[in-house]
Design a protein around this motif. Structure first.
Motif, mmCIF file in Angstrom:
data_model
loop_
_atom_site.group_PDB
_atom_site.id
_atom_site.type_symbol
_atom_site.label_atom_id
_atom_site.label_comp_id
_atom_site.label_asym_id
_atom_site.label_seq_id
_atom_site.Cartn_x
_atom_site.Cartn_y
_atom_site.Cartn_z
ATOM 1 N N ALA A 1 63.686 43.049 33.664
ATOM 2 C CA ALA A 1 62.305 42.758 33.471
ATOM 3 C C ALA A 1 61.587 43.314 33.402
ATOM 4 N N SER A 2 61.432 44.396 34.477
ATOM 5 C CA SER A 2 60.119 45.076 35.379
ATOM 6 C C SER A 2 59.565 46.518 33.986
ATOM 7 N N SER A 3 60.327 46.530 32.944
ATOM 8 C CA SER A 3 59.248 47.675 31.894
ATOM 9 C C SER A 3 58.795 46.071 30.519
ATOM 10 N N ARG A 4 59.255 44.618 30.318
ATOM 11 C CA ARG A 4 59.091 43.946 30.059
ATOM 12 C C ARG A 4 57.099 43.309 30.485
ATOM 13 N N ILE A 5 57.577 43.698 32.087
ATOM 14 C CA ILE A 5 56.151 43.252 32.439
ATOM 15 C C ILE A 5 55.542 43.903 32.343
ATOM 16 N N TYR A 6 55.966 44.931 32.564
ATOM 17 C CA TYR A 6 55.434 46.555 32.155
ATOM 18 C C TYR A 6 54.932 46.453 30.756
ATOM 19 N N GLU A 7 55.038 46.270 29.292
ATOM 20 C CA GLU A 7 54.677 45.860 28.703
ATOM 21 C C GLU A 7 53.183 44.605 28.090
ATOM 22 N N ARG A 8 53.817 43.708 28.928
ATOM 23 C CA ARG A 8 53.173 42.856 28.924
ATOM 24 C C ARG A 8 51.475 42.890 29.545
ATOM 25 N N ILE A 9 51.454 42.796 30.129
ATOM 26 C CA ILE A 9 50.689 42.647 31.163
ATOM 27 C C ILE A 9 49.766 44.420 32.283
ATOM 28 N N GLY A 10 50.599 45.470 31.655
ATOM 29 C CA GLY A 10 49.964 47.010 32.315
ATOM 30 C C GLY A 10 50.559 47.137 33.220
ATOM 31 N N GLY A 11 50.742 48.521 33.968
ATOM 32 C CA GLY A 11 51.202 48.948 35.174
ATOM 33 C C GLY A 11 50.419 48.464 36.243
ATOM 34 N N ALA A 12 49.523 48.266 36.419
ATOM 35 C CA ALA A 12 48.456 48.039 37.621
ATOM 36 C C ALA A 12 48.697 46.173 37.656
ATOM 37 N N ARG A 13 48.626 45.673 37.031
ATOM 38 C CA ARG A 13 49.011 43.991 37.256
ATOM 39 C C ARG A 13 50.164 44.048 37.191
ATOM 40 N N ALA A 14 51.376 44.804 37.405
ATOM 41 C CA ALA A 14 53.004 44.928 37.507
ATOM 42 C C ALA A 14 52.665 45.100 38.598
ATOM 43 N N ILE A 15 52.378 45.715 39.451
ATOM 44 C CA ILE A 15 51.971 46.109 40.392
ATOM 45 C C ILE A 15 51.927 44.967 41.532
ATOM 46 N N ALA A 16 50.668 44.109 40.953
ATOM 47 C CA ALA A 16 49.472 43.635 41.991
ATOM 48 C C ALA A 16 50.746 41.777 41.960
ATOM 49 N N VAL A 17 51.647 41.944 40.651
ATOM 50 C CA VAL A 17 52.626 40.951 40.838
ATOM 51 C C VAL A 17 53.212 41.186 41.312
ATOM 52 N N ALA A 18 54.112 42.358 41.905
ATOM 53 C CA ALA A 18 55.243 42.380 42.547
ATOM 54 C C ALA A 18 54.377 42.441 44.081
ATOM 55 N N LEU A 19 53.629 43.152 45.120
ATOM 56 C CA LEU A 19 52.900 42.502 45.812
ATOM 57 C C LEU A 19 52.902 41.389 46.159
ATOM 58 N N ILE A 20 52.143 40.212 45.763
ATOM 59 C CA ILE A 20 52.514 38.203 45.570
ATOM 60 C C ILE A 20 53.473 38.221 46.247
ATOM 61 N N GLY A 21 54.562 39.178 45.171
ATOM 62 C CA GLY A 21 56.042 38.608 45.340
ATOM 63 C C GLY A 21 56.225 38.680 46.888
ATOM 64 N N GLU B 1 55.828 55.689 24.409
ATOM 65 C CA GLU B 1 55.564 53.887 24.518
ATOM 66 C C GLU B 1 57.146 53.701 25.298
ATOM 67 N N GLN B 2 58.533 54.533 25.099
ATOM 68 C CA GLN B 2 59.374 53.806 25.835
ATOM 69 C C GLN B 2 59.898 54.235 27.641
ATOM 70 N N ARG B 3 58.113 54.760 27.362
ATOM 71 C CA ARG B 3 58.837 55.265 29.134
ATOM 72 C C ARG B 3 58.843 54.568 29.973
ATOM 73 N N PRO B 4 58.608 53.570 30.421
ATOM 74 C CA PRO B 4 58.440 52.137 31.074
ATOM 75 C C PRO B 4 60.264 51.892 31.081
ATOM 76 N N ARG B 5 60.663 51.652 30.411
ATOM 77 C CA ARG B 5 62.118 51.085 30.063
ATOM 78 C C ARG B 5 63.108 52.065 30.210
ATOM 79 N N ALA B 6 62.900 53.554 29.770
ATOM 80 C CA ALA B 6 63.331 55.165 30.322
ATOM 81 C C ALA B 6 63.530 54.978 30.995
ATOM 82 N N LEU B 7 62.580 54.266 32.695
ATOM 83 C CA LEU B 7 62.080 54.999 33.675
ATOM 84 C C LEU B 7 63.365 53.237 34.372
ATOM 85 N N ALA B 8 62.870 52.470 33.787
ATOM 86 C CA ALA B 8 64.206 51.042 34.631
ATOM 87 C C ALA B 8 65.302 51.308 34.517
ATOM 88 N N THR B 9 65.726 52.304 32.918
ATOM 89 C CA THR B 9 67.257 51.974 33.055
ATOM 90 C C THR B 9 67.959 53.502 33.955
#
Length: 398
Positions: free
Chosen positions: A259-279, A128-136
């Motif tokens: 912020a990326s790990s928190r975004i991932y935890e809140r909305i999931g990986g697929a939606r996090a990528i979609a948000v980034a693409l819109i940005g 469950e800590q992988r996204p934050r670890a990868l962000a670090t």
């Protein structure tokens, strides 16, 4: 929260990534003194970035197979050792040809270290800590754009470009020592073979995810690869303002990475990528229609930076979730796509900027970005887990 024992190891991996990022991009800030000392044109020196990126892109997947039986800590140390050799070779290079050869050695080191660092970072923490670890871990690459490149540029102007490369070598050696001390033993996982590699590539969703990385980096580096010339032509920015904009880009990028790990935890990986693409789309469209104002340039580059840095950790986490047992191969492919996109985007930007001008350049960046969006949609439709018909060979651990 990360466990207390894993944090120092993650920070050491991040420092190694910082050294890698600085080694790959320092040439951007050192092109003038290198060109003067080695009697070549600045544009020729710029090809050293492409050399490093192409070597990394080609070698990263091969390294995951050739070194698949090696424990990850030993692979990490080997990669950093090659980076030290490449940086010291660069510092001592008597000619441009030798300097280019030294960049090849550094690129090989980066190709070994980068994917192994991401894989190791994902393995020293609970799932469950992988996204934050990868962000670090990847924060080191982001920090290299904030501090590494400007510091290398400043060092090149004060103590000389050779000592700047020597300084990067020393920093890399420090990262080696810290990893040797702080990183626990991490198993190598199944030894990859050609059959395993082919099966991984055929896994539903794998190629679309990696293709998204390639196309996103291509879109970004169409502009970022020629950022100095683009800002000068589009917004009338001088060298001081260019440095300011790039510093803001890196600083805001650090916030996006956090912020990326928190975004991932809140909305999931697929939606996090979609948000980034819109940005990205908003930023490139903004650069295209924005008035000729430095304040606007800083603001739009800041928006771009946030979404740029919030993209990679969720992307890596999706790959780890796709095939945890073969994360080394997938992360190597992703790292290869990242550097290949950097190289391709920079090449396109350098060719297109003189031909079409600065304003249309950011609009043209929307084309590979649209293809990236299509690849992302394909990855979501095909799922983030292998289908029942996909069989990955099970191999013994070493």
């Amino acid at each position: 929260m990360r466990t207390r024992s894993s944090t120092p190891a993650l920070l050491a991996l991040s420092l190694g990534y910082f050294a890698l990022g600085t080694a790959s991009l320092a040439v951007i800030g050192l092109s003038a003194p290198i060109a003067t000392d080695l009697h070549v044109q600045s544009a020729t020196v710029g090809t050293l970035v492409t050399v490093f990126a192409l070597v990394f892109a080609l070698a990263a997947p091969a390294a995951s197979i050739v070194l698949g039986r090696m424990c990850r800590r030993r692979a990490l140390l080997l990669g950093l050792a090659l980076l030290v050799v490449g940086d010291l070779g660069s510092a001592a290079a008597p000619s441009f040809t030798v300097l280019a050869a030294a960049r090849v050695a550094a690129g090989l080191g980066g190709a070994i270290f980068g994917p192994a660092a991401s894989a190791a970072g994902s393995m020293v923490v609970p799932e469950e800590q992988r996204p934050r670890a990868l962000a670090t871990v990847f924060a080191g690459m982001t920090a290299a754009t904030v501090l590494g490149v400007p510091l290398a540029s400043a060092a090149g102007g004060t103590i000389g470009w050779r000592w700047a490369f020597a300084g990067v070598a020393a920093l890399t050696a420090v990262a080696m020592a810290l990893l040797l001390w702080l990183l626990p033993s991490v198993e190598a996982g199944p030894a990859p073979t050609a059959r395993v590699f082919g099966a991984v590539l055929r896994t539903a969703g794998a190629l679309p995810i990696v293709s998204t990385t390639l196309l996103v980096m291509t879109a970004q580096f169409v502009v970022y690869g020629v950022a100095g010339a683009y800002l000068a032509a589009r917004f009338g920015a001088g060298q001081t303002v260019v440095s300011l904009v790039l510093f803001v880009f890196g600083a805001v990028g650090m916030l996006g990475n956090t912020a990326s790990s928190r975004i991932y935890e809140r909305i999931g990986g697929a939606r996090a990528i979609a948000v980034a693409l819109i940005g990205f789309a908003v930023a490139f469209a903004g650069l295209t229609v924005a008035p000729r104002s430095i304040a606007v340039a800083v603001a739009v580059f800041g928006v771009w930076a946030f979404f740029s840095a919030s993209f990679m950790a969720p992307q890596q986490a999706r790959l780890v979730e796709l095939l945890p047992e073969q994360r080394g191969i997938l992360l190597a492919l992703n790292a290869s796509a990242l550097y290949l996109g950097m190289s391709l985007g920079s090449l396109l930007g350098s060719r297109l900027l003189p031909e079409v001008g600065a304003r249309p350049l950011s609009a043209l960046a929307l084309l590979p970005l649209a293809l990236a969006a299509a690849a992302h949609v394909a990855s979501v439709r095909r799922g983030t887990r292998p289908k029942s018909g996909t069989e990955i060979p099970v191999l013994a651990r070493h």
